[in-house]
Design a protein around this motif. Structure first.
Motif, PDB file in Angstrom:
ATOM      1  N   ARG A 160     -10.265  -1.483  -2.982  1.00  0.00           N
ATOM      2  CA  ARG A 160      -9.715  -0.734  -4.092  1.00  0.00           C
ATOM      3  C   ARG A 160     -11.281  -0.079  -4.626  1.00  0.00           C
ATOM      4  N   GLY A 187       0.923  -5.717  -1.501  1.00  0.00           N
ATOM      5  CA  GLY A 187       1.100  -4.560  -1.946  1.00  0.00           C
ATOM      6  C   GLY A 187       1.559  -4.307  -3.512  1.00  0.00           C
ATOM      7  N   ALA A 192      -0.273  -0.816  -4.875  1.00  0.00           N
ATOM      8  CA  ALA A 192      -0.511  -0.142  -3.790  1.00  0.00           C
ATOM      9  C   ALA A 192       0.332   1.400  -4.001  1.00  0.00           C
ATOM     10  N   LEU A 221      -3.962   4.032  -2.096  1.00  0.00           N
ATOM     11  CA  LEU A 221      -3.904   2.801  -1.128  1.00  0.00           C
ATOM     12  C   LEU A 221      -2.520   2.627  -0.481  1.00  0.00           C
TER      13      LEU A 221
END
Length: 324
Positions: A160, A187, A192, A221
């Motif tokens: 990230r 996640g 995410a 992401l």
């Protein structure tokens, strides 16, 4: 109330390695020694069981390996054990070496092997769920899952950082052949924008809706489980079809998720499950798996363990909420 028949326990690790296996081996050896039971390590899973590849386990030696990932007994998948001839040879090896009971640490394939073996052999078998995928019924957590998620999170956080610097879309593929648990947990924990798992058919639709409005001012992401039916490459191609100007990269974390030191949770879980496995097998239990369900240790029969796992409804709702 302990049985007096069991004097010698064999133990092996099978299938994919997972952090915490060594902690479980240490606990098994420690508990067996305390009760005057001989414990023998079987190297390379079912292959070692067929070939008689044995080693003596001493708790003093294993104590020094609790913090290490992998498995000191090695592991392997065995095609020979899938055949009746291989299982018959394994049984003869146990009988020849006077092994009265067997403890196996592994995943779905390991328990399928134990179930087939139990139809041939009357010796007591106890299993411990050791797989990073967390895809075993009868337990909330499998040995190694927590460590794998923490490893994934550490790497995703780093991805990230670079994604933010370049305003890039990153597709990060995590392990999970038939299970999306690592993808869901890592996640959600890393914020995410999309999470794609094998158990969901709508997650890809949510992703495409989001990508249409992506303005490239921030990182985007996407977490993809390796077992997802879409796959990282196809996801990338579909995104490019919608927006050819998107700067996109794919990162596969791969086997790094299996390695490394086990988390504190997995070390303690391995120790608790290892002790429980010996206690239960000495108390007469057979053909069952030690699990951790509703914050308590429990036993589940092998034929229940190998049923198709389901993602918990609560996690499905979280996935739906944070994917839209």
């Amino acid at each position: 109330m302990y049985t007096t028949e069991i004097k010698h326990i064999g133990v092996f690790t099978s299938g994919g390695d997972s952090p915490g296996m060594n902690a479980a081996l240490y606990a098994i050896a420690k508990t067996a020694e305390a009760k005057g039971i001989k414990v023998t390590g079987i190297r390379k899973g079912y292959e070692g069981l067929i070939d008689g590849d044995f080693t003596t386990l001493k708790s003093h030696d294993l104590q020094k390996k609790v913090q290490r990932g992998g498995t000191m007994l090695k592991t392997a998948r065995s095609k020979r054990f899938m055949e009746p001839e291989g299982r018959n040879k394994a049984l003869q090896t146990l009988l020849t070496n006077n092994i009265d009971a067997l403890i196996a640490i592994g995943g779905d394939g390991t328990f399928r092997g134990l179930l087939a073996f139990s139809e041939l052999c009357n010796l007591p078998f106890i299993g411990i769920p050791g797989t990073i995928d967390n895809d075993i019924s009868g337990t909330d957590y499998t040995l190694g899952f927590d460590s794998a998620v923490n490893t994934a999170i550490e790497n995703i956080d780093k991805i990230r950082d670079t994604a933010e610097s370049h305003n890039r879309v990153f597709i990060v593929e995590v392990m999970g052949r038939d299970s999306g648990y690592i993808a869901i947990h890592s996640g959600l924990s890393t914020g995410a924008d999309a999470i794609l798992i094998p158990e969901s058919g709508k997650d890809f639709i949510y992703l495409l809706d989001k990508v249409k409005g992506y303005n490239s001012e921030d990182a985007f992401l996407i977490l993809v489980s390796e077992g997802d039916e879409i796959g990282a490459e196809l996801v990338a191609s579909k995104i490019r079809e919608i927006n050819a100007n998107i700067d996109l990269r794919i990162a596969r974390l791969g086997h790094v998720q299996r390695g490394g030191n086990p988390s504190a949770f997995d070390r303690v879980l391995g120790i608790r499950m290892g002790v429980e496995a010996v206690e239960r097998i000495l108390s007469g239990a057979k053909n069952k798996m030690v699990g951790f369900l509703n914050n308590q240790l429990n036993l589940t029969p092998f034929d229940e363990v190998i049923k198709q796992h389901q993602v918990k409804e609560e996690l499905q709702e979280l996935l739906k909420l944070f994917s839209k």
